[in-house]
Design a protein around this motif. Structure first.
Motif, short mmCIF file in Angstrom:
data_model
loop_
_atom_site.label_atom_id
_atom_site.label_comp_id
_atom_site.label_asym_id
_atom_site.label_seq_id
_atom_site.Cartn_x
_atom_site.Cartn_y
_atom_site.Cartn_z
N UNK A 34 0.82 -1.20 0.00
CA UNK A 34 0.00 0.00 0.00
C UNK A 34 0.86 1.26 0.00
N UNK A 35 1.91 1.26 0.78
CA UNK A 35 2.74 2.45 0.88
C UNK A 35 3.60 2.69 -0.35
N UNK A 36 3.63 1.72 -1.28
CA UNK A 36 4.31 1.94 -2.56
C UNK A 36 3.52 2.88 -3.47
N UNK A 37 2.21 3.01 -3.21
CA UNK A 37 1.39 3.94 -3.97
C UNK A 37 1.62 5.35 -3.43
N UNK A 38 1.72 6.32 -4.34
CA UNK A 38 2.03 7.69 -3.95
C UNK A 38 0.80 8.58 -4.07
N UNK A 39 0.33 9.05 -2.92
CA UNK A 39 -0.81 9.97 -2.93
C UNK A 39 -0.36 11.35 -3.37
N UNK A 40 -1.25 12.07 -4.04
CA UNK A 40 -0.97 13.44 -4.44
C UNK A 40 -0.99 14.32 -3.20
N UNK A 41 0.08 15.07 -3.01
CA UNK A 41 0.21 15.90 -1.82
C UNK A 41 -0.42 17.27 -1.95
N UNK A 42 0.03 18.18 -1.10
CA UNK A 42 -0.54 19.52 -1.04
C UNK A 42 -0.23 20.34 -2.29
#
Length: 220
Positions: A34-42
């Motif tokens: 799961x943590x390999x996926x990168x969420x779009x930040x601020x």
């Protein structure tokens, strides 16, 4: 239970943040995957969620010149982990993977309660080859309702075209006969690349009578 992506036995080793994100779906993925996926930040384009910029990006400025006001939201970037995910989900046909982001998508889509959800369709040829619509799978997994009053003619996949080719191609989508167009529509796709698909369909829907059309994708 085993992780749907790596096959490792799942242990109770998820981080607190990932537990908050996954909720009931925490048993589908291990924390590493799961943590390999990168969420779009601020920091992202306020119009299309392109990362690395804080003001309207060049692509959105081009759309504005064509009379399209981009109003898009996405959750993840298209990094290697996401590329591998879609390779397995879309092209290898691992339909179970539609469930991985269900809780996160459901939570993010709650704020669009005044909008009617509409999914981007596949051509009949591509649907026949794949056996399912990947966008439909993602939304069905959330348990949310949606419309499917768009249809698509058969043509070369848009993923194989650059921006200029996509814009030069006649829009392959059309609205089914006899459909009443909702006033507020959230147009949902899986991946936003150049915006050529969703933004041109957005204009189609607005020309057909929709008062407000926003767009959304899992990935940007």
């Amino acid at each position: 239970m085993t992780c749907l992506l790596c096959g490792q036995h799942l242990k109770n080793n998820l981080t607190f943040s990932s537990l908050l994100l996954l909720k009931k779906e925490e048993s589908l993925l291990c924390s590493v995957c799961f943590l390999n996926f990168e969420k779009i930040g601020e920091e992202h384009c306020p119009n299309c969620y392109k990362i690395g910029v804080s003001t309207s990006c060049q692509e959105c400025q081009l759309w504005c010149k064509e009379g399209i006001d981009v109003g898009h939201e996405a959750i993840f970037t298209y990094n290697e982990a996401m590329k591998d995910y879609f390779s397995r989900y879309k092209f290898d046909g691992d339909y179970l993977l539609r469930k991985i982001f269900a809780s996160l998508l459901r939570e993010r889509l709650k704020k669009y309660k005044e909008f009617q959800f509409l999914i981007i369709p596949l051509s009949s040829e591509r649907f026949s080859k794949r056996g399912f619509n990947q966008v439909e799978g993602l939304i069905e997994a959330t348990g949310l309702s949606y419309h499917d009053f768009l249809e698509k003619n058969d043509e070369r996949a848009s993923s194989s075209k650059n921006r200029s080719e996509r814009l030069a191609t006649k829009l392959p989508f059309f609205i089914k006969a006899g459909v009443t167009i909702p006033k507020k529509i959230l147009l949902i796709d899986d991946i936003y690349t150049t915006g050529a698909t969703v933004n041109r369909v957005k204009r189609l829907l607005e020309n057909a009578g929709a008062e407000e059309v926003r767009t959304f994708s899992l990935v940007r």
